[in-house]
Design a protein around this motif. Sequence first.
Motif, PDB file in Angstrom:
ATOM      1  N   ASP A   1     -11.928  33.137   9.412  1.00  0.00           N
ATOM      2  CA  ASP A   1     -13.381  33.246   9.576  1.00  0.00           C
ATOM      3  C   ASP A   1     -13.917  32.258  10.605  1.00  0.00           C
ATOM      4  O   ASP A   1     -14.393  31.181  10.268  1.00  0.00           O
ATOM      5  N   TYR A   2     -13.811  32.623  11.872  1.00  0.00           N
ATOM      6  CA  TYR A   2     -14.448  31.855  12.940  1.00  0.00           C
ATOM      7  C   TYR A   2     -14.614  32.763  14.151  1.00  0.00           C
ATOM      8  O   TYR A   2     -14.363  33.970  14.083  1.00  0.00           O
ATOM      9  N   VAL A   3     -15.063  32.207  15.258  1.00  0.00           N
ATOM     10  CA  VAL A   3     -15.549  33.027  16.363  1.00  0.00           C
ATOM     11  C   VAL A   3     -14.480  33.933  16.979  1.00  0.00           C
ATOM     12  O   VAL A   3     -14.767  35.092  17.319  1.00  0.00           O
ATOM     13  N   TYR A   4     -13.252  33.463  17.145  1.00  0.00           N
ATOM     14  CA  TYR A   4     -12.232  34.289  17.811  1.00  0.00           C
ATOM     15  C   TYR A   4     -11.950  35.582  17.055  1.00  0.00           C
ATOM     16  O   TYR A   4     -12.053  36.678  17.630  1.00  0.00           O
ATOM     17  N   PRO A   5     -11.594  35.527  15.759  1.00  0.00           N
ATOM     18  CA  PRO A   5     -11.349  36.787  15.060  1.00  0.00           C
ATOM     19  C   PRO A   5     -12.591  37.684  14.980  1.00  0.00           C
ATOM     20  O   PRO A   5     -12.480  38.899  15.139  1.00  0.00           O
ATOM     21  N   ARG A   6     -13.742  37.092  14.744  1.00  0.00           N
ATOM     22  CA  ARG A   6     -14.947  37.912  14.594  1.00  0.00           C
ATOM     23  C   ARG A   6     -15.298  38.636  15.898  1.00  0.00           C
ATOM     24  O   ARG A   6     -15.636  39.823  15.892  1.00  0.00           O
ATOM     25  N   THR A   7     -15.238  37.927  17.009  1.00  0.00           N
ATOM     26  CA  THR A   7     -15.570  38.569  18.284  1.00  0.00           C
ATOM     27  C   THR A   7     -14.504  39.573  18.680  1.00  0.00           C
ATOM     28  O   THR A   7     -14.814  40.684  19.143  1.00  0.00           O
ATOM     29  N   THR A   8     -13.234  39.207  18.511  1.00  0.00           N
ATOM     30  CA  THR A   8     -12.144  40.133  18.836  1.00  0.00           C
ATOM     31  C   THR A   8     -12.248  41.408  18.013  1.00  0.00           C
ATOM     32  O   THR A   8     -12.116  42.527  18.536  1.00  0.00           O
ATOM     33  N   ASN A   9     -12.499  41.255  16.720  1.00  0.00           N
ATOM     34  CA  ASN A   9     -12.586  42.430  15.862  1.00  0.00           C
ATOM     35  C   ASN A   9     -13.832  43.260  16.156  1.00  0.00           C
ATOM     36  O   ASN A   9     -13.822  44.489  15.996  1.00  0.00           O
ATOM     37  N   ASN A  10     -14.902  42.616  16.589  1.00  0.00           N
ATOM     38  CA  ASN A  10     -16.092  43.351  17.016  1.00  0.00           C
ATOM     39  C   ASN A  10     -15.749  44.249  18.212  1.00  0.00           C
ATOM     40  O   ASN A  10     -16.137  45.421  18.269  1.00  0.00           O
ATOM     41  N   ILE A  11     -14.984  43.691  19.149  1.00  0.00           N
ATOM     42  CA  ILE A  11     -14.532  44.469  20.307  1.00  0.00           C
ATOM     43  C   ILE A  11     -13.607  45.602  19.852  1.00  0.00           C
ATOM     44  O   ILE A  11     -13.746  46.753  20.296  1.00  0.00           O
ATOM     45  N   LEU A  12     -12.672  45.300  18.960  1.00  0.00           N
ATOM     46  CA  LEU A  12     -11.713  46.303  18.517  1.00  0.00           C
ATOM     47  C   LEU A  12     -12.371  47.413  17.706  1.00  0.00           C
ATOM     48  O   LEU A  12     -11.987  48.592  17.822  1.00  0.00           O
ATOM     49  N   GLU A  13     -13.353  47.070  16.873  1.00  0.00           N
ATOM     50  CA  GLU A  13     -14.076  48.108  16.139  1.00  0.00           C
ATOM     51  C   GLU A  13     -14.726  49.094  17.100  1.00  0.00           C
ATOM     52  O   GLU A  13     -14.658  50.315  16.916  1.00  0.00           O
ATOM     53  N   SER A  14     -15.378  48.562  18.125  1.00  0.00           N
ATOM     54  CA  SER A  14     -16.017  49.415  19.128  1.00  0.00           C
ATOM     55  C   SER A  14     -14.979  50.268  19.848  1.00  0.00           C
ATOM     56  O   SER A  14     -15.177  51.481  20.054  1.00  0.00           O
ATOM     57  N   TYR A  15     -13.856  49.658  20.193  1.00  0.00           N
ATOM     58  CA  TYR A  15     -12.797  50.362  20.910  1.00  0.00           C
ATOM     59  C   TYR A  15     -12.204  51.479  20.047  1.00  0.00           C
ATOM     60  O   TYR A  15     -11.990  52.608  20.522  1.00  0.00           O
ATOM     61  N   LEU A  16     -11.935  51.176  18.780  1.00  0.00           N
ATOM     62  CA  LEU A  16     -11.343  52.166  17.885  1.00  0.00           C
ATOM     63  C   LEU A  16     -12.282  53.346  17.656  1.00  0.00           C
ATOM     64  O   LEU A  16     -11.843  54.510  17.618  1.00  0.00           O
ATOM     65  N   LYS A  17     -13.562  53.064  17.522  1.00  0.00           N
ATOM     66  CA  LYS A  17     -14.526  54.156  17.334  1.00  0.00           C
ATOM     67  C   LYS A  17     -14.586  55.031  18.585  1.00  0.00           C
ATOM     68  O   LYS A  17     -14.687  56.260  18.494  1.00  0.00           O
ATOM     69  N   ASP A  18     -14.500  54.392  19.754  1.00  0.00           N
ATOM     70  CA  ASP A  18     -14.436  55.166  21.005  1.00  0.00           C
ATOM     71  C   ASP A  18     -13.203  56.054  21.047  1.00  0.00           C
ATOM     72  O   ASP A  18     -13.205  57.111  21.689  1.00  0.00           O
ATOM     73  N   LYS A  19     -12.133  55.616  20.356  1.00  0.00           N
ATOM     74  CA  LYS A  19     -10.888  56.379  20.314  1.00  0.00           C
ATOM     75  C   LYS A  19     -10.886  57.437  19.207  1.00  0.00           C
ATOM     76  O   LYS A  19      -9.883  58.121  18.980  1.00  0.00           O
ATOM     77  N   GLY A  20     -12.013  57.553  18.484  1.00  0.00           N
ATOM     78  CA  GLY A  20     -12.134  58.574  17.466  1.00  0.00           C
ATOM     79  C   GLY A  20     -11.775  58.155  16.058  1.00  0.00           C
ATOM     80  O   GLY A  20     -11.678  59.000  15.158  1.00  0.00           O
ATOM     81  N   ILE A  21     -11.551  56.860  15.823  1.00  0.00           N
ATOM     82  CA  ILE A  21     -11.257  56.374  14.466  1.00  0.00           C
ATOM     83  C   ILE A  21     -12.572  56.218  13.709  1.00  0.00           C
ATOM     84  O   ILE A  21     -13.459  55.470  14.141  1.00  0.00           O
ATOM     85  N   PRO A  22     -12.754  56.906  12.569  1.00  0.00           N
ATOM     86  CA  PRO A  22     -14.007  56.791  11.808  1.00  0.00           C
ATOM     87  C   PRO A  22     -14.205  55.386  11.253  1.00  0.00           C
ATOM     88  O   PRO A  22     -13.235  54.669  10.967  1.00  0.00           O
ATOM     89  N   ALA A  23     -15.457  55.002  11.097  1.00  0.00           N
ATOM     90  CA  ALA A  23     -15.783  53.668  10.589  1.00  0.00           C
ATOM     91  C   ALA A  23     -15.147  53.409   9.225  1.00  0.00           C
ATOM     92  O   ALA A  23     -14.705  52.285   8.932  1.00  0.00           O
ATOM     93  N   GLU A  24     -15.073  54.453   8.388  1.00  0.00           N
ATOM     94  CA  GLU A  24     -14.516  54.265   7.044  1.00  0.00           C
ATOM     95  C   GLU A  24     -13.011  54.049   7.063  1.00  0.00           C
ATOM     96  O   GLU A  24     -12.425  53.658   6.033  1.00  0.00           O
ATOM     97  N   ASP A  25     -12.384  54.285   8.202  1.00  0.00           N
ATOM     98  CA  ASP A  25     -10.931  54.050   8.322  1.00  0.00           C
ATOM     99  C   ASP A  25     -10.619  52.693   8.960  1.00  0.00           C
ATOM    100  O   ASP A  25      -9.477  52.437   9.355  1.00  0.00           O
ATOM    101  N   ILE A  26     -11.630  51.846   9.058  1.00  0.00           N
ATOM    102  CA  ILE A  26     -11.454  50.493   9.603  1.00  0.00           C
ATOM    103  C   ILE A  26     -11.885  49.493   8.536  1.00  0.00           C
ATOM    104  O   ILE A  26     -13.054  49.444   8.148  1.00  0.00           O
ATOM    105  N   PHE A  27     -10.933  48.718   8.044  1.00  0.00           N
ATOM    106  CA  PHE A  27     -11.187  47.702   7.012  1.00  0.00           C
ATOM    107  C   PHE A  27     -11.160  46.325   7.669  1.00  0.00           C
ATOM    108  O   PHE A  27     -10.188  45.976   8.339  1.00  0.00           O
ATOM    109  N   VAL A  28     -12.236  45.563   7.500  1.00  0.00           N
ATOM    110  CA  VAL A  28     -12.344  44.245   8.132  1.00  0.00           C
ATOM    111  C   VAL A  28     -12.485  43.187   7.050  1.00  0.00           C
ATOM    112  O   VAL A  28     -13.287  43.338   6.116  1.00  0.00           O
ATOM    113  N   ASN A  29     -11.695  42.123   7.164  1.00  0.00           N
ATOM    114  CA  ASN A  29     -11.775  41.050   6.172  1.00  0.00           C
ATOM    115  C   ASN A  29     -11.540  39.696   6.831  1.00  0.00           C
ATOM    116  O   ASN A  29     -10.668  39.562   7.698  1.00  0.00           O
TER     117      ASN A  29
END
Length: 427
Positions: free
Chosen positions: A171-199
């Motif tokens: 829980d700090y800036v690197y994982p949060r920002t990286t995962n924010n980028i990856l969530e956006s990227y995965l959704k662009d690739k057609g992965i539904p939001a419910e298929d992305i688990f973030v912790n």
Amino acid sequence: MSKFLNSILGAAASSIVLSTAAIAQDDTIKVGVLHSLSGTMAISETTLKDTVLMLIEEQNAKGGVMGKQLEAVVVDPASDWPLFAEKARELITVSDVDVIFGCWTSVSRKSVLPVIEELNGLLFYPVQYEGEESSKNVFYTGAAPNQQAIPATDYFLEELGVEKFALLGTDYVYPRTTNNILESYLKDKGIPAEDIFVNYTPFGHSDWSKIVSDVVALGADGKKVGVISTINGDANIGFYKELAAQGISADDIPVVAFSVGEEELSGLDTTNLVGHLAAWNYFQSADTPENEEFITAWKAFAGEERVTNDPMEATYIGFNMWVQAVEAAGTTDADPVIDAVVGQTFPNLTGGTAEMLPNHHLSKPVLIGEIMEDGQFDIVSETDPVPGDAWTDFLPESAVLESDWKELGCGMYNTETKTCVQMKSNY
């Protein structure tokens, strides 16, 4: 001999000693080493301190820099993020260092950044990070997201057929920002939001049973699950142990890690980790003459049992580029050296050449490796050198930004408004 004459001679002798000491000090260039030697990040950072010491020893054996010997000034910020800023200030204002090699976590770099900029210091940062930053006073020699996180995600999608993603981070800036980028990227690739688990979990987290169970449950519908790990420091030990405890193999749920390399694996039983992955720009198993020479030198310096890793290579490249820039500039003063670093090239350890770009990031190949039983990596994928992006293309607010310290003199240039804006502070 009179007491008066004795006192005169004594004073003269003292003056000679002091002058000699001053000359000796003038003949050294001080190099700051800002890495945690205690606390949760010592597992990773201590090796980078040793790497800088080895590089200094080697450079001094070659005659130093501009005819002067290098002198390391080592401090321990102890995995305490505000202490990084205090130690950086101390290195520059008290120890009078000309350059700092240091930081691992982005929160430590963000802590140091305002100090470095205020005092016009120079920091070489050697670890993969989340991007979204470009400072005149920092050279980023680790991977940006387009040199690690994005290619690793593509490997999961294209090579392993992963359909659901667990993004697990500290829980700090690197994982949060990286995962924010990856969530956006995965959704662009057609992965539904419910298929992305973030912790996210705190530094040093040790109880992974529920989180790993949640990841397993994600695949209850039979879809292939993969874990993208931005877990940092010694929390990795508990995470991988829990995977093994729950009988999860790389065939079941592959993990690709961005902060686990040879150094971290050297403290783990890797029997149950075989086949899990890491994405870096270097692995010790790279078969090149340059790497063989580096490994030999490292083991001679630090001990046969010691391993090499990616941030060590980034330190090696950054250090040598700094040496070349100082020689080219004819001074250790920050501004001329900063100008001279841009455009420097140096052989990397995997074959090919690293180049420092105008955005203060390197061009680097992207490697993906599978963990082997001996704690080394079998390189299963390697790209040509990829230019590091300071600002990602996968967040709308960043896609319009460009960093160019050579021509534009700006780290945050808006290509739509044609203006240079101040980098937002998020530290």
